[in-house]
Write a protein that holds these residues in place. Structure first.
Motif, PDB file in Angstrom:
ATOM      1  N   VAL A  38       0.829  -1.207   0.000  1.00 60.46           N
ATOM      2  CA  VAL A  38       0.000   0.000   0.000  1.00 60.46           C
ATOM      3  C   VAL A  38       0.864   1.257   0.000  1.00 60.46           C
ATOM      4  N   LEU A  39       1.907   1.255   0.817  1.00 64.79           N
ATOM      5  CA  LEU A  39       2.770   2.431   0.903  1.00 64.79           C
ATOM      6  C   LEU A  39       3.717   2.542  -0.287  1.00 64.79           C
ATOM      7  N   PHE A  40       4.135   1.400  -0.847  1.00 63.90           N
ATOM      8  CA  PHE A  40       5.111   1.391  -1.937  1.00 63.90           C
ATOM      9  C   PHE A  40       4.567   2.045  -3.208  1.00 63.90           C
ATOM     10  N   ASN A  41       3.265   1.884  -3.438  1.00 66.02           N
ATOM     11  CA  ASN A  41       2.593   2.594  -4.539  1.00 66.02           C
ATOM     12  C   ASN A  41       3.259   2.337  -5.891  1.00 66.02           C
ATOM     13  N   ASN A  42       3.498   1.052  -6.178  1.00 63.00           N
ATOM     14  CA  ASN A  42       4.086   0.652  -7.465  1.00 63.00           C
ATOM     15  C   ASN A  42       5.435   1.327  -7.742  1.00 63.00           C
ATOM     16  N   GLY A  43       6.138   1.679  -6.693  1.00 62.32           N
ATOM     17  CA  GLY A  43       7.466   2.256  -6.854  1.00 62.32           C
ATOM     18  C   GLY A  43       7.501   3.772  -6.844  1.00 62.32           C
ATOM     19  N   TYR A  44       6.341   4.420  -6.909  1.00 68.09           N
ATOM     20  CA  TYR A  44       6.338   5.883  -6.907  1.00 68.09           C
ATOM     21  C   TYR A  44       6.699   6.464  -5.540  1.00 68.09           C
ATOM     22  N   SER A  45       6.734   5.614  -4.505  1.00 70.92           N
ATOM     23  CA  SER A  45       7.142   6.080  -3.183  1.00 70.92           C
ATOM     24  C   SER A  45       8.641   5.941  -2.946  1.00 70.92           C
ATOM     25  N   CYS A  46       9.351   5.363  -3.893  1.00 70.56           N
ATOM     26  CA  CYS A  46      10.796   5.229  -3.739  1.00 70.56           C
ATOM     27  C   CYS A  46      11.433   6.596  -3.508  1.00 70.56           C
ATOM     28  N   GLY A  47      12.299   6.672  -2.506  1.00 70.24           N
ATOM     29  CA  GLY A  47      12.977   7.926  -2.203  1.00 70.24           C
ATOM     30  C   GLY A  47      12.262   8.802  -1.209  1.00 70.24           C
ATOM     31  N   GLN A  48      10.999   8.492  -0.889  1.00 73.94           N
ATOM     32  CA  GLN A  48      10.285   9.295   0.095  1.00 73.94           C
ATOM     33  C   GLN A  48      10.886   9.100   1.480  1.00 73.94           C
ATOM     34  N   CYS A  49      10.760  10.125   2.313  1.00 70.87           N
ATOM     35  CA  CYS A  49      11.338  10.078   3.651  1.00 70.87           C
ATOM     36  C   CYS A  49      10.231  10.077   4.705  1.00 70.87           C
ATOM     37  N   PHE A  50      10.443   9.292   5.750  1.00 72.47           N
ATOM     38  CA  PHE A  50       9.444   9.118   6.799  1.00 72.47           C
ATOM     39  C   PHE A  50      10.088   9.249   8.174  1.00 72.47           C
ATOM     40  N   GLN A  51       9.357   9.852   9.092  1.00 72.90           N
ATOM     41  CA  GLN A  51       9.709   9.789  10.499  1.00 72.90           C
ATOM     42  C   GLN A  51       8.850   8.715  11.148  1.00 72.90           C
ATOM     43  N   ILE A  52       9.483   7.879  11.963  1.00 69.38           N
ATOM     44  CA  ILE A  52       8.791   6.759  12.604  1.00 69.38           C
ATOM     45  C   ILE A  52       9.127   6.753  14.082  1.00 69.38           C
ATOM     46  N   ARG A  53       8.112   6.569  14.921  1.00 65.09           N
ATOM     47  CA  ARG A  53       8.361   6.424  16.352  1.00 65.09           C
ATOM     48  C   ARG A  53       7.495   5.308  16.926  1.00 65.09           C
ATOM     49  N   CYS A  54       8.068   4.554  17.825  1.00 68.57           N
ATOM     50  CA  CYS A  54       7.407   3.415  18.449  1.00 68.57           C
ATOM     51  C   CYS A  54       6.418   3.899  19.509  1.00 68.57           C
ATOM     52  N   ILE A  55       5.237   3.249  19.584  1.00 69.33           N
ATOM     53  CA  ILE A  55       4.222   3.646  20.565  1.00 69.33           C
ATOM     54  C   ILE A  55       3.586   2.404  21.184  1.00 69.33           C
ATOM     55  N   ASN A  56       3.104   2.550  22.393  1.00 67.60           N
ATOM     56  CA  ASN A  56       2.239   1.557  23.046  1.00 67.60           C
ATOM     57  C   ASN A  56       2.807   0.140  23.048  1.00 67.60           C
ATOM     58  N   SER A  57       4.081   0.020  23.310  1.00 72.27           N
ATOM     59  CA  SER A  57       4.699  -1.299  23.394  1.00 72.27           C
ATOM     60  C   SER A  57       5.778  -1.269  24.472  1.00 72.27           C
ATOM     61  N   LYS A  58       5.922  -2.376  25.184  1.00 73.09           N
ATOM     62  CA  LYS A  58       6.981  -2.454  26.191  1.00 73.09           C
ATOM     63  C   LYS A  58       8.361  -2.447  25.560  1.00 73.09           C
ATOM     64  N   TRP A  59       8.414  -2.675  24.232  1.00 76.88           N
ATOM     65  CA  TRP A  59       9.698  -2.719  23.540  1.00 76.88           C
ATOM     66  C   TRP A  59      10.147  -1.336  23.072  1.00 76.88           C
TER      67      TRP A  59
END
Length: 265
Positions: A80-101
């Motif tokens: 879904v996020l890859f979008n047939n390759g049109y998402s290549c090169g996009q930048c994302f911020q990711i943070r972990c939530i609601n997990s003991k890890w």
């Protein structure tokens, strides 16, 4: 309004209009820079080991991620996020939530999309088939994953958002193909990080539309040997178009990478 005042107002308007037109023609007004999106929910896993050697290559075609400036802060995207390759090169911020890890303080990892996390239809979407549609999922390089969570957590809930890609220098064009078929991988793309369309122009041709091959690669079936090459690129996200003139010299070769002096905002 008397005639003198009307004349003054009209003159002022046309002077301002003339300045706007001149500045626009000269490139003085650029489209607004890409802004971060709202946070959304997803999940994240990791692949490979601490060296991130398993992340080299990938569906986007960036090859050696160390040599090409992406390093270990990368991720493979679900379908879904890859979008047939049109998402290549996009930048994302990711943070972990609601997990003991999750690490305390919810630190953020910023990653570039360099690969596809393919569906696993033999496993349930919620039990192993993490990258199956319609899930939003990041399979991160292990060093990137370990910035937000303990690796033995395996899979963690996260929040993510698109952010501008901060790149140094111009867009880089890696050439493949042969004398009759030019395949170009576009790398180090700033701004939205992605590409919607690309054209190539030889020093003896007009603009030739290139078709999307896969990932971050575009192709042109044309004889372009012995010509200096220029490229025109439109961003998938911002729709901004930039032109990189004379990127490759007339003696360009397949297997080489050439750097432009322009990039997106």
């Amino acid at each position: 309004m008397d005639a003198a005042l009307l004349h003054s107002c009209c003159l002022s308007f046309f002077l301002v209009l003339a300045v706007v037109v001149r500045r626009a023609a000269a490139g003085g007004y650029a489209p607004p820079a890409f802004r971060p999106t709202a946070w959304q929910n997803a999940y994240a896993t990791f692949y490979g080991d601490d060296t991130a050697s398993a992340t080299m290559g990938g569906a986007c075609g960036y090859g050696n991620l160390f040599a090409n400036g992406y390093g270990t802060d990368t991720a493979a995207l679900s379908t879904v996020l890859f979008n047939n390759g049109y998402s290549c090169g996009q930048c994302f911020q990711i943070r972990c939530i609601n997990s003991k890890w999750c690490y305390k303080g919810s630190p953020i990892a910023t990653v570039t999309a360099t690969n596809l996390c393919p569906p696993n239809w033999s496993q349930d979407t919620n039990n192993g088939g993490w990258c199956n549609p319609p899930r939003s999922h990041f399979d991160m390089a292990k060093p990137a994953f370990m910035k937000i969570a303990q690796w033995n957590g395996g899979i963690v809930p996260v929040m993510f958002r698109r952010v501008p890609c901060m790149r140094q220098g111009g867009i880089r064009f890696s050439f493949q193909g042969n004398g009759y078929w030019l395949l170009v991988y576009a790398m180090n793309v700033a701004g939205g990080g992605d590409i919607a369309s690309m054209w190539v122009k030889g020093s003896k041709t007009g603009w030739i539309s290139m078709s999307h091959n896969w990932g971050a690669s575009y192709q042109a079936f044309a004889t372009l040997g012995g010509q200096a090459l220029s490229f025109k690129i439109t961003s998938y996200t911002s729709h901004e178009t930039i032109i990189a003139y004379n990127v490759a010299p007339a003696n360009w070769q397949v297997g080489m990478t050439y750097t432009a002096n322009v990039n997106f905002h």
